[in-house]
Design an enzyme around this catalytic site. Structure first.
Site, PDB file in Angstrom:
ATOM      1  N   SER A 182       4.774   4.347   0.790  1.00 26.50           N
ATOM      2  CA  SER A 182       3.403   3.921   0.536  1.00 26.50           C
ATOM      3  C   SER A 182       2.487   5.041   0.063  1.00 26.50           C
ATOM      4  CB  SER A 182       2.821   3.281   1.794  1.00 26.50           C
ATOM      5  OG  SER A 182       2.888   4.177   2.876  1.00 26.50           O
ATOM      6  N   HIS A 210       5.745  -2.671   0.243  1.00 30.03           N
ATOM      7  CA  HIS A 210       5.121  -2.430  -1.061  1.00 30.03           C
ATOM      8  C   HIS A 210       6.004  -2.876  -2.223  1.00 30.03           C
ATOM      9  CE1 HIS A 210       1.477  -0.263   0.106  1.00 30.03           C
ATOM     10  NE2 HIS A 210       2.195   0.142   1.142  1.00 30.03           N
ATOM     11  N   LYS A 241      -0.099  -7.560   1.323  1.00 27.46           N
ATOM     12  CA  LYS A 241      -0.340  -6.716   0.135  1.00 27.46           C
ATOM     13  C   LYS A 241      -0.269  -7.597  -1.109  1.00 27.46           C
ATOM     14  CE  LYS A 241       1.409  -2.882   2.853  1.00 27.46           C
ATOM     15  NZ  LYS A 241       0.149  -2.419   3.424  1.00 27.46           N
TER      16      LYS A 241
END
Ligand SMILES: Cc1ncc(COP(=O)(O)O)c(C=O)c1O
Length: 393
Positions: A182, A210, A241
């Protein structure tokens, strides 16, 4: 008068300020979007994980509102008592289908999914073999499990192999990496680690927080990107996300999922998602399948922005994803860069210790599918001006 037993925390905060590590929370005045208003200032937003712009996607909003209307604002219970609605079950079925696994289970956050899973499946007699830059939730899960933690240098599968070779053959071992890191935006050494896991009979786990919605076909993650289906035992993803809402999930075989429903402590002891969140996530899965142009746009924006930063002479590390760090080193300098960018209309957060190593402070940027070329051009020009002013380029 009683003296404040927490006064030592004031000293800690003073020390943070001296090291440039104290941050005021930035407050959004508008929605989470590529252009937004933060602390009263109009900015190009390079700080969110809203990769595909789904936080404000009309289909997601409409499904959330419909679920709110039909089922109310909350569930009033943990999943194992009365907090499982049909919509939660449907989301888990769809996530498993999307990830091409037998089953999936949703947790309240990606953090809870990682920490809850690692802590549930290991005991003090077991081992965790973990990349040094793995997410805090993995580290905390490992600590909670009381298993012995063996850390290998970042992305170094050879070093991981040396660690594994020296561990007792009969012990249970979990090999774990982030799919996308990240803070650096690089990818875990997935194919090499899968080989190692197979050779030594390790449990293989990836945190694709991610990567989901970003890598692989329709955003199926790094397992799909590297064509490792069937070789990763535990896939963690987040719904917070690219999916645009909130939550985390574990995808894997049926035994794993049923076990987590019995032993995953955040699943057992914390209330389930409001139905509107589950509905939002279901709609997001539809969008991933039906609107692949969003992921294409994310990647073309990523290339444009990385090329622009590199051409202007910034140190952008080894990122392979839409996360692009601008590495500065000194924390005070990184925070200064972030503050100056903000004054000039670009919101890119400064990141220092303990999130990254003390000498690797940076400003982290994340582009999204919804940034226009003008947005990114403006951001690049601003980076160039401020970078020159601060002597960084
Ligand atoms: C690599 C990684 N794993 C897990 C998480 C936790 O996800 P969530 O924000 O859904 O708790 C994050 C983000 O904060 C992350 O960056």
């Amino acid at each position: 008068m009683r003296t404040d037993p927490l006064s030592f925390l004031g000293d800690e905060l003073t020390a943070l300020k001296a090291q440039g590590l104290y941050r005021h929370l930035r407050v959004l005045d508008h929605e989470q979007a590529a252009r937004t208003k933060v602390d009263g200032r109009d900015v190009i937003n390079l700080s969110s994980n809203n990769y595909l712009g789904l936080t404000t996607h009309p289909k997601l909003k409409q499904k959330a509102l419909a679920a709110l209307d039909q089922f109310g604002v909350g569930t009033g219970s943990v999943r194992t008592i009365a907090g499982t609605m049909q919509i939660h079950v449907e989301l888990e079925r769809r996530l498993a289908e999307f990830k091409k696994t037998e089953a999936a289970v949703v947790f309240q956050s990606g953090f809870a999914a990682n920490a809850g899973t690692v802590a549930a499946i290991l005991t003090k007699d077991d081992f965790v073999i973990s990349d040094e830059l793995n997410h805090a939730s993995i580290i905390d899960g490992a600590r909670l499990s009381r298993a012995a933690i063996k850390v290998f240098p970042h992305r170094d599968a050879k070093a991981a192999r040396e660690i594994v070779r020296d561990l007792p053959a009969s012990a249970r071992k979990l090999l774990i990496t982030d799919g996308v890191f990240s803070m650096d935006g690089d990818l875990g050494a997935m194919p090499e680690l899968c080989n190692l896991a197979e050779e030594y009979g390790l449990i293989m786990m990836v945190d694709d927080a991610h990567a989901s919605g970003v890598f692989g076909r329709n955003g199926r993650g790094t397992v799909d990107h590297f064509d490792l289906h069937g070789r990763v035992d535990i896939q963690v993803g987040t719904l917070s996300k690219a999916i645009g809402a909130l939550g985390g999930y574990v995808a894997g075989n049926r035994n794993l999922i049923e076990f987590l429903q019995h032993r995953g402590r955040p699943f057992l002891f914390s209330t389930s998602h409001p139905p509107s969140v589950a509905a939002t996530c279901l709609a997001a899965l539809d969008v991933l399948l039906e609107e692949p142009h969003l992921i294409e746009r994310l990647w073309s924006n990523t290339e444009f922005f990385k090329d622009g930063l590199r051409a202007r002479g910034f140190n952008i590390g080894a990122s392979e994803s839409p996360i692009t760090p601008v590495i500065v080193g000194d924390a005070l300098k990184a925070m200064r860069l972030s503050d100056r960018l903000f004054e000039d209309g670009v919101f890119a957060q400064g990141i220092g210790f303990p999130t990254v190593a003390r000498d690797k402070a940076r400003v982290r940027t994340i582009v999204t599918a919804t940034h226009t070329r003008e947005d990114l051009q403006f951001a690049l020009d601003t980076f160039a001006n401020v970078g020159a002013e601060l002597g960084l380029i």
